[in-house]
Design a protein around this motif. Structure first.
Motif, PDB file in Angstrom:
ATOM      1  N   LEU A  30      31.861  59.760  33.506  1.00 23.59           N
ATOM      2  CA  LEU A  30      31.623  58.266  32.958  1.00 23.59           C
ATOM      3  C   LEU A  30      31.991  58.155  31.635  1.00 23.59           C
ATOM      4  O   LEU A  30      32.772  57.235  31.275  1.00 23.59           O
ATOM      5  N   ARG A  31      31.266  58.803  30.838  1.00 22.99           N
ATOM      6  CA  ARG A  31      31.724  58.918  29.417  1.00 22.99           C
ATOM      7  C   ARG A  31      33.059  59.041  29.086  1.00 22.99           C
ATOM      8  O   ARG A  31      33.528  58.528  28.299  1.00 22.99           O
ATOM      9  N   TYR A  32      33.936  60.039  29.967  1.00 19.78           N
ATOM     10  CA  TYR A  32      35.347  60.175  29.581  1.00 19.78           C
ATOM     11  C   TYR A  32      36.161  58.869  29.854  1.00 19.78           C
ATOM     12  O   TYR A  32      36.993  58.548  29.122  1.00 19.78           O
ATOM     13  N   GLN A  50      38.597  47.068  27.885  1.00 20.38           N
ATOM     14  CA  GLN A  50      38.487  46.566  29.226  1.00 20.38           C
ATOM     15  C   GLN A  50      36.701  46.959  29.928  1.00 20.38           C
ATOM     16  O   GLN A  50      36.565  46.690  30.759  1.00 20.38           O
ATOM     17  N   ILE A  51      36.020  47.885  29.060  1.00 17.03           N
ATOM     18  CA  ILE A  51      35.035  48.374  29.525  1.00 17.03           C
ATOM     19  C   ILE A  51      33.877  48.228  28.834  1.00 17.03           C
ATOM     20  O   ILE A  51      33.554  48.122  27.529  1.00 17.03           O
ATOM     21  N   ALA A  52      32.689  47.972  29.788  1.00 20.37           N
ATOM     22  CA  ALA A  52      31.227  47.706  29.194  1.00 20.37           C
ATOM     23  C   ALA A  52      30.477  48.861  29.978  1.00 20.37           C
ATOM     24  O   ALA A  52      30.561  49.287  31.082  1.00 20.37           O
ATOM     25  N   TYR A  53      29.672  49.440  29.085  1.00 19.26           N
ATOM     26  CA  TYR A  53      28.692  50.561  29.455  1.00 19.26           C
ATOM     27  C   TYR A  53      27.461  50.351  29.474  1.00 19.26           C
ATOM     28  O   TYR A  53      26.830  49.780  28.506  1.00 19.26           O
ATOM     29  N   MET A  54      26.446  50.410  30.639  1.00 13.68           N
ATOM     30  CA  MET A  54      25.263  50.176  30.823  1.00 13.68           C
ATOM     31  C   MET A  54      24.423  51.610  30.995  1.00 13.68           C
ATOM     32  O   MET A  54      24.616  52.325  31.940  1.00 13.68           O
ATOM     33  N   ALA A  55      23.546  51.795  30.211  1.00 12.39           N
ATOM     34  CA  ALA A  55      23.177  53.446  30.139  1.00 12.39           C
ATOM     35  C   ALA A  55      21.705  53.378  30.907  1.00 12.39           C
ATOM     36  O   ALA A  55      21.169  52.174  31.110  1.00 12.39           O
ATOM     37  N   LEU A  59      30.749  50.166  33.719  1.00  8.39           N
ATOM     38  CA  LEU A  59      30.275  51.512  33.877  1.00  8.39           C
ATOM     39  C   LEU A  59      28.813  51.726  33.821  1.00  8.39           C
ATOM     40  O   LEU A  59      28.095  51.227  32.641  1.00  8.39           O
ATOM     41  N   MET A  60      28.085  52.162  34.766  1.00 10.44           N
ATOM     42  CA  MET A  60      26.618  52.109  34.824  1.00 10.44           C
ATOM     43  C   MET A  60      26.090  53.631  34.936  1.00 10.44           C
ATOM     44  O   MET A  60      26.547  54.379  36.181  1.00 10.44           O
ATOM     45  N   ASP A  61      25.484  54.243  33.937  1.00 16.27           N
ATOM     46  CA  ASP A  61      24.821  55.282  34.106  1.00 16.27           C
ATOM     47  C   ASP A  61      23.218  55.509  34.590  1.00 16.27           C
ATOM     48  O   ASP A  61      22.603  55.430  33.610  1.00 16.27           O
TER      49      ASP A  61
END
Length: 241
Positions: free
Chosen positions: A25-27, A53-58, A134-136
């Motif tokens: 996911l981080r890649y 174009q990417i949003a990241y939710m940890a 992206l949701m981790d």
């Protein structure tokens, strides 16, 4: 196997700890060096196309404790050098209303419960208005009832987005995943699981329970440890559990 993530759908990726799910996911998010090698036969993202174009939710909400709730929701705008004007605040307030926190705009993060903090994090993710999210493991630290409610909320609010969800929970993967992948082995491989026919977020029925059991059995092959047990003659032999 070649893996494609279809646009405007949820892909859930399951696997044991340490198999590389979060690294993948981080890649994709561009947070790792290009020296990280993902075989083209396994995964070949067009990262240049995804740029911007990417949003990241940890898993952690990562709220800044010195900012109010609404200022945390507007954080991406500030970091991108944009002025947080009346229109921006109105958009943030509207998102807080959608996640059920319209009356918490002026609150500080330490005044919120864990579930409320993750709702703010979801609003902040939505505020970025990116096509890929992206949701981790964003709900793994929450109690079962709160997690269930946030899964429902996320499924509704992220409709139309391309979502990649990392999770340890087969039930969560089956509730939300329109494409379900299990990552395990050394080197890691991605295995496709056919999801239930229901639309997301799914409820548990016979088909759901049967697929959940098959995922658990698949994962158990990775987790099964080798242990030593005594023999009738005082020695020991290896077995698995």
């Amino acid at each position: 196997m070649d893996v494609q993530f279809d646009s405007a759908t949820w892909t859930a990726i399951l696997g044991p700890s340490g198999c590389g799910k979060s690294t993948l996911l981080r890649y994709i998010a561009g947070l790792l060096s290009d020296k990280v090698d993902f075989s083209a036969a396994e995964f070949s993202p067009q990262l240049d196309v995804l740029a911007g174009q990417i949003a990241y939710m940890a898993q952690q909400d990562l709220l800044l404790p010195w900012l109010t709730v609404i200022d945390n929701v507007c954080l991406a705008s500030r970091l991108n050098g944009k002025k947080v004007d009346v229109k921006t605040n109105q958009q943030a307030q509207a998102l807080l209303e959608k996640v059920g926190l319209g009356n918490k705009a002026s609150a500080m993060p330490n005044e919120l419960s864990g579930g409320q903090r993750q709702r703010v994090a979801l609003a902040r993710t939505l505020m970025q208005d990116k096509s890929v999210v992206l949701m981790d493991e964003p709900f793994s630290a929450l109690d079962a009832v709160t997690r269930h409610k946030l899964q429902q909320l996320a499924a509704n609010l992220l409709k139309g987005k391309t979502v990649l969800l990392i999770t340890h929970d087969p039930q969560e993967a089956l509730r939300l995943g329109e494409q379900i992948l299990v990552m395990n082995g050394a080197p890691a491989r991605l295995h496709t699981i056919t999801p239930p026919q229901q639309a997301i977020p799914r409820t548990i029925d016979g088909e759901f329970a049967s697929i959940q059991q098959s995922i658990l059995e698949h994962l158990a092959q990775t987790y099964a440890p080798t242990i030593s047990t005594p023999t009738p003659f005082g020695g020991s032999h290896d077995t698995t559990c």
